[in-house]
Every structure is written in C-alpha cells, then in structure tokens.
Design an enzyme around this catalytic site. Structure first.
Site, mmCIF file in Angstrom:
data_model
loop_
_atom_site.group_PDB
_atom_site.id
_atom_site.type_symbol
_atom_site.label_atom_id
_atom_site.label_comp_id
_atom_site.label_asym_id
_atom_site.label_seq_id
_atom_site.Cartn_x
_atom_site.Cartn_y
_atom_site.Cartn_z
ATOM 1 N N ARG A 62 -18.773 -37.835 14.533
ATOM 2 C CA ARG A 62 -18.719 -38.315 16.114
ATOM 3 C C ARG A 62 -19.657 -39.606 16.093
ATOM 4 N NH1 ARG A 62 -20.146 -34.763 21.313
ATOM 5 N NH2 ARG A 62 -17.849 -34.179 20.974
ATOM 6 N N HIS A 64 -10.503 -38.094 21.274
ATOM 7 C CA HIS A 64 -10.905 -37.026 20.926
ATOM 8 C C HIS A 64 -10.021 -35.953 20.691
ATOM 9 C CE1 HIS A 64 -14.040 -34.036 21.017
ATOM 10 N NE2 HIS A 64 -14.410 -33.886 22.284
ATOM 11 N N ARG A 121 -11.755 -24.346 21.082
ATOM 12 C CA ARG A 121 -12.249 -25.306 20.069
ATOM 13 C C ARG A 121 -12.268 -24.595 18.758
ATOM 14 N NH1 ARG A 121 -14.825 -30.020 21.874
ATOM 15 N NH2 ARG A 121 -14.633 -30.557 19.648
ATOM 16 N N GLN A 125 -10.305 -31.942 20.787
ATOM 17 C CA GLN A 125 -10.497 -31.490 22.235
ATOM 18 C C GLN A 125 -8.903 -31.268 22.646
ATOM 19 O OE1 GLN A 125 -13.115 -30.952 24.101
ATOM 20 N NE2 GLN A 125 -11.759 -29.888 25.457
ATOM 21 N N CYS A 148 -13.168 -30.942 29.368
ATOM 22 C CA CYS A 148 -13.704 -30.719 28.144
ATOM 23 C C CYS A 148 -15.064 -30.208 28.102
ATOM 24 C CB CYS A 148 -13.598 -32.030 27.311
ATOM 25 S SG CYS A 148 -14.406 -33.400 27.809
ATOM 26 N N ASP A 191 -12.805 -35.336 33.254
ATOM 27 C CA ASP A 191 -13.899 -35.392 32.258
ATOM 28 C C ASP A 191 -15.029 -36.175 33.206
ATOM 29 O OD1 ASP A 191 -15.346 -35.596 29.961
ATOM 30 O OD2 ASP A 191 -14.030 -37.279 29.292
HETATM 31 N N1 NVA Z 1 -15.818 -38.453 27.621
HETATM 32 C C1 NVA Z 1 -16.946 -37.819 26.922
HETATM 33 C C2 NVA Z 1 -16.454 -36.642 26.336
HETATM 34 C C3 NVA Z 1 -17.367 -35.691 25.987
HETATM 35 C C4 NVA Z 1 -16.985 -34.457 25.285
HETATM 36 C C5 NVA Z 1 -17.558 -38.688 26.517
HETATM 37 O O1 NVA Z 1 -17.248 -39.503 25.456
HETATM 38 O O2 NVA Z 1 -18.957 -38.521 26.644
HETATM 39 N N1 CP Z 2 -16.098 -31.259 24.714
HETATM 40 C C1 CP Z 2 -17.012 -31.654 23.671
HETATM 41 O O1 CP Z 2 -16.806 -32.324 22.632
HETATM 42 O O2 CP Z 2 -18.212 -31.363 23.828
HETATM 43 P P1 CP Z 2 -19.409 -31.588 22.978
HETATM 44 O O3 CP Z 2 -19.776 -32.769 23.555
HETATM 45 O O4 CP Z 2 -20.527 -30.666 23.533
HETATM 46 O O5 CP Z 2 -19.294 -31.195 21.645
#
Ligand code: NVA
Ligand code: CP
Length: 303
Positions: free
Chosen positions: A103, A130, A289, A133, A261, A221
């Site tokens: 990540r 993502h 997930r 997801q 998500c 989101d």
């Molecule tokens: N769009 C959000 C998704 C988190 C799972 C982010 O990038 O923080």
């Molecule tokens: N939806 C998702 O990726 O959640 P986290 O940021 O908690 O991993």
C-alpha cells in the site's frame, strides 16, 4: 513468469470469473470449517506506507487460513524509510517471500516494486487504483443480485483510486457505470476513455441524482482520502450535496443496494441511516475482502 495484480485490468474476464467462483468456494469452506491450506509454507510480505484496517487484517488472516504466513511491514520501519531504494527492497524481499502486497502513496512505487520483484506483487491501494477492493465489491454484487452483467452502478463522490478501479472493471464485468463527482474532483477523462476503449460502459454525469437514476448499486468513498488531509475544509465544501442519503436513494431502483469500501464518515459521504440501514451491503463487502483476496493469492501463487 510471475503475474502481478497492480490494476483490476491485470486480470482477464475469465480470470475474474475464476476468482469469484474460487472466492465463493473458499467462503463456504471457511464457514463449514473445512481446511483449505492451499498455500502451506508460503509467505506474503505486506508493506504499508499508509494506515489500514481491512487490507491488513484480511490479507494476514487470509494467508493464515491458506496455511501460509504474512508479515506486516510498516514502511517507516523498513530501510526504505531511511532511503533504501524500492528496487533493492524488491530484489531482497523476493529472495525470502512468495509474494509482496504493498500500500503506497504513489502508484509509481508499486510499479517500481513490481518491476524489480521476482515474485508476484499486489497493489493494496495506491493513488491510482484499489483493485483488491473491486474484487470484493464485484463478489458482493454477484452474491446479492446473482449476476453482475447488465447492472447499473452509480459512483457518487471523489473520482480517485476506488472510483478508477470501479470504472476500469466495467470492461470486465459488463456493468454500466455512471460517475458523478464535484467540480475539480471528477474522474480523470483518460480513465473513462480507457475503460470505454476496452468495451466498458461508462458515462460521466453532472449530479448525484443523474448518477443514481435507476441504479442497482450506489458506491461512494471518503471525501478525504489518505494524503488529502491538508485539504479537508476545501474538500468538505466542494463535496456538499454529494452525500448518499435516503433522499438520493429515492432516485435509484427500488431494490438498490449501497457499497462503501470503508472507513466511512457518517454525515459526510454517507448518512448513518444508509450505512447502517437495510440497503447497505457494506459489512458483507468488508468481509468479502478476505474471501476474494484468498482466491487472488491462490491464483497468483498456484500457477
Ligand atoms: N480513497 C480512500 C480509500 C481507503 C480504503 C483512500 O485512498 O484513503
Ligand atoms: N477498504 C480498505 O482498503 O480499508 P483499509 O484502508 O482499512 O485497508
């Protein structure tokens, strides 16, 4: 040749169908207590530059249930936090583990890792996509509606990582996607064009009401993604009117369901009534997930 999963388009339609079927089987096996240690002796390195609840827990538990092992690696604690190059981390980690999940803030970091790793690399969220997801979201939609092809999906909110993967996925699933985001936060036109060129049915619309018209699935989101914290106030002002609430859902199909998500912010992108109400599939989506990623791991590691 190793296969990476950096984009939802890194898998074919057939591979997506296989992952969905495998995920459903793995879910049944887990519920029935049937062991399925398909990755015994294998290890997954999980590199996190940003916070995570679902991605961290689901990958770690997933590897455990598949008979393997997962290592949580906070990027700050690795030598990359002190300047070691990602390509060297990729080469070294590949000597120890069977796959790497990362990540990262920048998608280029994920690509750099993948190009230099000799084991499969999975994108656990970047600024561009993502894809994990989307596997869970598509599985959740299929479970609930019994199909995905032909369903109308509305995206209401920020046109960034999750939205991008949803839009690109339409080229695989045959779902029809309408995207609405406030001015300045719309999805990049290139992404829509890419999905369309591959057969995806995607339209950009102006208002949340236009997007959700007759939709079977409404997806949203956070307005403030990780890395956007400095723009909180500006974003809250820009996204006014983009809350998924009961009034908005009245424009959708009567059997519509809502995905998010998570993490969610009740009263901002979604109301508590919707998130916690009967139209929400969000908790199944979060659970999925685990099952979807287990199927993905098996697909990448048992080729
Ligand atoms: N769009 C959000 C998704 C988190 C799972 C982010 O990038 O923080
Ligand atoms: N939806 C998702 O990726 O959640 P986290 O940021 O908690 O991993």
């Amino acid at each position: 040749m190793k296969k990476d999963f950096l984009s939802i388009l890194d898998i074919t339609k057939t591979e997506l169908d296989e992952i969905l079927i495998d995920a459903e089987r793995l879910k049944r096996q887990k519920k029935a207590g049937v062991p399925h240690e398909l990755l015994r002796g294998m290890s997954l390195a999980m590199i996190f530059e940003k916070s995570s609840t679902r991605t961290h827990i689901s990958f770690e538990v997933g590897m455990h249930e598949l008979g393997g092992h997962a290592l949580f690696l906070n990027a700050k604690d690795l030598q990359i936090g002190r300047g070691e190059e990602i390509r060297d981390t990729a080469r070294v980690a590949s000597r120890y583990v069977s796959a790497i999940m990362i990540r990262a803030y920048r998608h280029s970091t994920v690509v750099d890792l993948a190009e230099n790793a000799t084991v499969p690399v999975i994108n656990g969220l970047s600024d561009i996509e993502h894809p994990c997801q989307l596997l869970a979201d598509i599985l959740t939609i299929k479970e609930h509606f019994g199909k995905v092809r032909g369903l109308k999906v509305a995206w209401v909110g920020d046109g960034n990582n999750v939205c991008n993967s949803l839009v690109l996925s339409s080229a695989l699933t045959g779902m029809e996607i309408a995207v609405a985001g406030p001015k300045g936060y719309e999805i990049a036109p290139e992404l829509v064009e890419k999905a369309q060129a591959l057969g995806g049915r995607v339209t950009r619309v102006k208002t949340p009401q236009d997007a959700v018209k007759d939709a079977h699935v409404i997806v949203t989101d956070t307005w403030i993604s990780m890395g956007d914290e400095a723009e909180q106030e500006k974003r809250r002002a820009a996204f006014k009117g983009f809350t998924v609430n009961d009034a908005l859902l009245r424009h959708a199909s009567p059997d519509a369901r809502v995905l998010h998500c998570l993490p969610a912010h009740r009263g901002e992108e979604i109301t508590g009534d919707v998130l916690d109400g009967p139209k929400s599939l969000v908790w199944d989506e979060a659970e999925n997930r685990l099952h979807a990623q287990k199927a993905l791991l098996v697909k990448l590691l048992k080729r």
